[in-house]
Scaffold this active site. Structure first.
Site, PDB file in Angstrom:
ATOM      1  N   SER A  65       1.935   6.766 -47.677  1.00 54.57           N
ATOM      2  CA  SER A  65       2.502   7.976 -48.286  1.00 54.57           C
ATOM      3  C   SER A  65       3.759   8.442 -47.553  1.00 54.57           C
ATOM      4  CB  SER A  65       1.469   9.103 -48.281  1.00 54.57           C
ATOM      5  OG  SER A  65       0.244   8.657 -48.817  1.00 54.57           O
TER       6      SER A  65
HETATM    7  N1  SAH Z   1      -3.606   7.295 -46.620  1.00 52.54           N
HETATM    8  C1  SAH Z   1      -2.949   6.077 -46.916  1.00 52.54           C
HETATM    9  C2  SAH Z   1      -2.414   6.060 -48.318  1.00 52.54           C
HETATM   10  C3  SAH Z   1      -2.616   4.748 -48.956  1.00 52.54           C
HETATM   11  S1  SAH Z   1      -2.361   4.704 -50.695  1.00 52.54           S
HETATM   12  C4  SAH Z   1      -1.865   5.758 -45.892  1.00 52.54           C
HETATM   13  O1  SAH Z   1      -1.536   6.638 -45.076  1.00 52.54           O
HETATM   14  O2  SAH Z   1      -1.385   4.630 -45.839  1.00 52.54           O
HETATM   15  C5  SAH Z   1      -3.967   5.082 -51.309  1.00 52.54           C
HETATM   16  C6  SAH Z   1      -5.063   4.139 -50.967  1.00 52.54           C
HETATM   17  O3  SAH Z   1      -6.219   4.538 -51.711  1.00 52.54           O
HETATM   18  C7  SAH Z   1      -4.826   2.682 -51.353  1.00 52.54           C
HETATM   19  O4  SAH Z   1      -4.945   1.889 -50.221  1.00 52.54           O
HETATM   20  C8  SAH Z   1      -5.930   2.380 -52.368  1.00 52.54           C
HETATM   21  O5  SAH Z   1      -6.432   1.065 -52.286  1.00 52.54           O
HETATM   22  C9  SAH Z   1      -6.982   3.396 -51.988  1.00 52.54           C
HETATM   23  N2  SAH Z   1      -7.958   3.723 -53.026  1.00 52.54           N
HETATM   24  C10 SAH Z   1      -7.754   3.859 -54.362  1.00 52.54           C
HETATM   25  N3  SAH Z   1      -8.912   4.174 -54.971  1.00 52.54           N
HETATM   26  C11 SAH Z   1      -9.863   4.245 -53.993  1.00 52.54           C
HETATM   27  C12 SAH Z   1     -11.260   4.520 -53.980  1.00 52.54           C
HETATM   28  N4  SAH Z   1     -11.938   4.806 -55.092  1.00 52.54           N
HETATM   29  N5  SAH Z   1     -11.910   4.501 -52.813  1.00 52.54           N
HETATM   30  C13 SAH Z   1     -11.257   4.217 -51.657  1.00 52.54           C
HETATM   31  N6  SAH Z   1      -9.942   3.943 -51.603  1.00 52.54           N
HETATM   32  C14 SAH Z   1      -9.249   3.963 -52.744  1.00 52.54           C
END
Ligand code: SAH
Length: 220
Positions: A64
């Protein structure tokens, strides 16, 4: 680039992208001044790690934008003893920022490869003792570890997954992007001490989709 170059870029990020734009919580600013974001992005993107944007981390997912990390973390108003759940570990960067602020963070990621590489980086920073990690569908929360004082969802949801509200402590706060697939708004849900829920809508944003039983269906 030398480590000191990254340090300088990171201090610039905190001043220009966060403090100047209204992030006030000193603890959040200090955590983001400390966590080496460049270690959470693929090596070819390191030089861009402190720019004002999300970056690809593979598997169609992104780390993000720093400002979103700061403002969502600030909204949680964390205390050191809070138990925190993060849904969407991704690169592990947001997890690391949370782990600088509280003693225990639980984080769930649906893509195993991402969870595995996040674990390696968190380990290398000495943060893994404070972080519980699980691979699975975080839209169902983490019932065994509930309740949580703070829940942070870092992927965009069509609505608030009911298990997450159910796992929120009295006095707790849930921050989640809610809306259409291409555009969401940050929602802040608070449960007061009598159990009553209130909702506040904040800035618009664009996150990758929250895919799961209480999120968007897979493969659409
Ligand atoms: N907090 C992260 C943001 C990553 S983007 C960072 O700082 O890098 C969001 C993430 O949510 C992705 O890796 C995606 O695979 C995950 N995601 C999407 N749906 C999800 C779910 N139901 N349970 C767990 N993770 C999920």
């Amino acid at each position: 680039m030398k480590p000191s170059d990254f340090d300088a870029l990171r201090q610039g990020m905190v001043r220009r992208q966060l403090a100047k734009r209204g992030v006030q919580d000193e603890r959040v600013l200090a955590a983001m001044a400390k966590v080496p974001r460049h270690l959470f992005v693929p090596s070819q993107s390191r030089s861009e790690a402190y720019e004002d944007c999300p970056l690809s981390i593979g598997h169609g997912q992104t780390i993000s934008q720093p400002y979103m990390v700061a403002s969502m973390t600030e909204a949680l108003a964390l205390n050191r003893k809070d138990r925190v759940l993060e849904v969407g570990t991704g690169s592990g960067y947001q997890t690391a920022v949370l782990a600088e602020l509280v003693d225990k963070v639980y984080t769930v990621e649906r893509i195993k490869t991402l969870s595995d590489s996040a674990r390696v980086v968190l380990d290398s920073l000495g943060l893994s003792e404070r972080v519980g990690m699980r691979v699975g569908d975080g839209t169902s929360g983490w019932a065994d570890m509930a309740p949580f004082d703070a829940i942070l969802v870092t992927a965009g949801a069509p609505g608030v997954p009911s298990p997450l509200l159910a796992q929120l402590s009295p006095g707790g706060c849930l921050v989640i992007p809610v809306g259409a697939k291409q555009m969401q708004r940050i929602e802040i849900h608070r449960r007061d001490l009598s159990g009553e829920l209130t909702k506040e809508s904040s800035t618009s944003c664009r996150f990758v989709n929250l895919v799961g039983r209480h999120g968007w269906p897979k493969g659409e």
